[in-house]
Design a protein around this motif. Structure first.
Motif, PDB file in Angstrom:
ATOM      1  N   GLY A 157       0.277   5.647  -5.503  1.00  6.69           N
ATOM      2  CA  GLY A 157      -0.697   4.912  -4.691  1.00  6.69           C
ATOM      3  C   GLY A 157      -1.379   3.845  -5.527  1.00  6.69           C
ATOM      4  N   GLU A 158      -2.525   3.398  -5.006  1.00  8.90           N
ATOM      5  CA  GLU A 158      -3.190   2.232  -5.595  1.00  8.90           C
ATOM      6  C   GLU A 158      -4.249   2.656  -6.636  1.00  8.90           C
ATOM      7  N   ALA A 159      -5.278   3.297  -6.166  1.00 11.35           N
ATOM      8  CA  ALA A 159      -6.396   3.711  -7.025  1.00 11.35           C
ATOM      9  C   ALA A 159      -7.173   4.785  -6.279  1.00 11.35           C
ATOM     10  N   PRO A 160      -7.920   5.622  -7.013  1.00  8.08           N
ATOM     11  CA  PRO A 160      -8.683   6.671  -6.326  1.00  8.08           C
ATOM     12  C   PRO A 160      -9.763   6.082  -5.417  1.00  8.08           C
ATOM     13  N   GLY A 161     -10.031   6.778  -4.324  1.00 10.06           N
ATOM     14  CA  GLY A 161     -11.175   6.437  -3.471  1.00 10.06           C
ATOM     15  C   GLY A 161     -12.340   7.359  -3.814  1.00 10.06           C
ATOM     16  N   GLU A 166     -11.481  11.150  -4.107  1.00  3.81           N
ATOM     17  CA  GLU A 166     -10.587  11.399  -5.243  1.00  3.81           C
ATOM     18  C   GLU A 166     -11.377  11.355  -6.553  1.00  3.81           C
ATOM     19  N   PRO A 174      -5.746  13.232  -6.606  1.00  4.78           N
ATOM     20  CA  PRO A 174      -5.264  12.099  -5.813  1.00  4.78           C
ATOM     21  C   PRO A 174      -5.127  12.458  -4.324  1.00  4.78           C
ATOM     22  N   PHE A 175      -5.332  11.494  -3.481  1.00  4.07           N
ATOM     23  CA  PHE A 175      -5.096  11.634  -2.038  1.00  4.07           C
ATOM     24  C   PHE A 175      -5.649  12.955  -1.474  1.00  4.07           C
ATOM     25  N   SER A 225      -6.915   9.431   3.608  1.00  7.64           N
ATOM     26  CA  SER A 225      -5.492   9.044   3.466  1.00  7.64           C
ATOM     27  C   SER A 225      -4.656  10.225   3.007  1.00  7.64           C
ATOM     28  N   ASN A 247      -1.528   7.383  -9.004  1.00  6.30           N
ATOM     29  CA  ASN A 247      -1.899   6.007  -8.646  1.00  6.30           C
ATOM     30  C   ASN A 247      -1.606   5.093  -9.829  1.00  6.30           C
ATOM     31  N   HIS A 282       0.774   2.103   2.968  1.00  2.00           N
ATOM     32  CA  HIS A 282      -0.263   3.000   2.463  1.00  2.00           C
ATOM     33  C   HIS A 282      -0.774   3.868   3.614  1.00  2.00           C
TER      34      HIS A 282
HETATM   35  N1  URA Z   1      -5.792   5.721  -1.954  1.00  2.00           N
HETATM   36  C1  URA Z   1      -4.981   5.632  -3.022  1.00  2.00           C
HETATM   37  O1  URA Z   1      -4.278   4.650  -3.217  1.00  2.00           O
HETATM   38  N2  URA Z   1      -4.943   6.670  -3.858  1.00  2.00           N
HETATM   39  C2  URA Z   1      -5.655   7.774  -3.686  1.00  2.00           C
HETATM   40  O2  URA Z   1      -5.554   8.683  -4.511  1.00  2.00           O
HETATM   41  C3  URA Z   1      -6.489   7.839  -2.549  1.00  2.00           C
HETATM   42  C4  URA Z   1      -6.551   6.823  -1.701  1.00  2.00           C
END
Ligand code: URA
Length: 199
Positions: free
Chosen positions: A49-53, A56, A62-63, A67, A89, A173
């Motif tokens: 994925g992209e980055a933690p929200g 997270e 993660p995730f 999402s 991520n 995503h």
């Molecule tokens: N979106 C992401 O790209 N990664 C995560 O871990 C959570 C949300």
């Protein structure tokens, strides 16, 4: 020689001490955690994925927020157990206000992702969203690396790594599917393609 767990733990330690990251002070100020990744170190499928929200960063997993709920539905639909895959991520710390990661942040954190790929040696890399797709396609010199995700999602690209050939499948995503049913349907269809790729 270090085993996979030890190598992954080194990455964990290095990210934990990444004081030069512009996101490090956010982590300290907000008392949150970096998110290194989770799952099997022998996974055949690796999700990026992209980055933690917010959720997270609060848990270090993660995730695990909205999402993540969609990702869990998608995994369940193709009978994939979350613990059998590896989920991570590109950027390991949460950008403030969930803004997009900057190029500088991607460059700083991507070498950790590259090392995670080398440790896990997945047969299939599934990118989640535009940022992960663009990074992986460029990093591994895949054709059509400039095509948008609306064109590339669900297509299978092949690349050679030092441990063998790897299939890369860009996916939307899961966050986009929270409010967009059409994208959710597309994700379900693309997951069926994804599951057909593993031996
Ligand atoms: N979106 C992401 O790209 N990664 C995560 O871990 C959570 C949300």
């Amino acid at each position: 020689m270090k085993d996979k767990g030890e190598k992954m733990y080194m990455i964990h330690d290095e990210v934990l001490n990444l004081t030069e990251s512009p996101l490090y002070k956010e982590r300290v100020n907000n008392k949150v955690f970096p998110v290194i990744g989770e799952g099997s170190h022998d996974a055949k499928i690796m999700f990026i994925g992209e980055a933690p929200g917010r959720n997270e960063a609060a848990t270090g997993r993660p995730f695990c927020g909205a999402s993540g709920k969609i990702l869990d539905e998608l995994l369940a639909d193709v009978n994939l157990v979350r613990e059998s895959v590896y989920i991570t991520n590109i950027v390991k710390d949460r950008p403030p206000q969930n803004r997009d990661p900057s190029l500088n942040e991607i460059e700083l954190y991507a070498p950790f992702l590259d090392r995670q790929i080398e440790i896990i040696e997945p047969q299939v890399i599934a990118t989640l969203g535009r940022y992960a797709m663009e990074y992986v396609m460029r990093r591994y010199s895949l054709l059509d690396d400039s095509a948008p995700i609306s064109i590339n999602h669900g297509k299978v690209f092949e690349t050679k790594m030092n441990y063998g050939s790897v299939k890369v499948i860009p996916l939307y995503h899961p966050a986009v599917a929270i409010y967009n049913n059409k994208t959710k349907e597309t994700l379900f269809e693309d997951f069926k393609k994804l599951i057909s790729l593993i031996k």
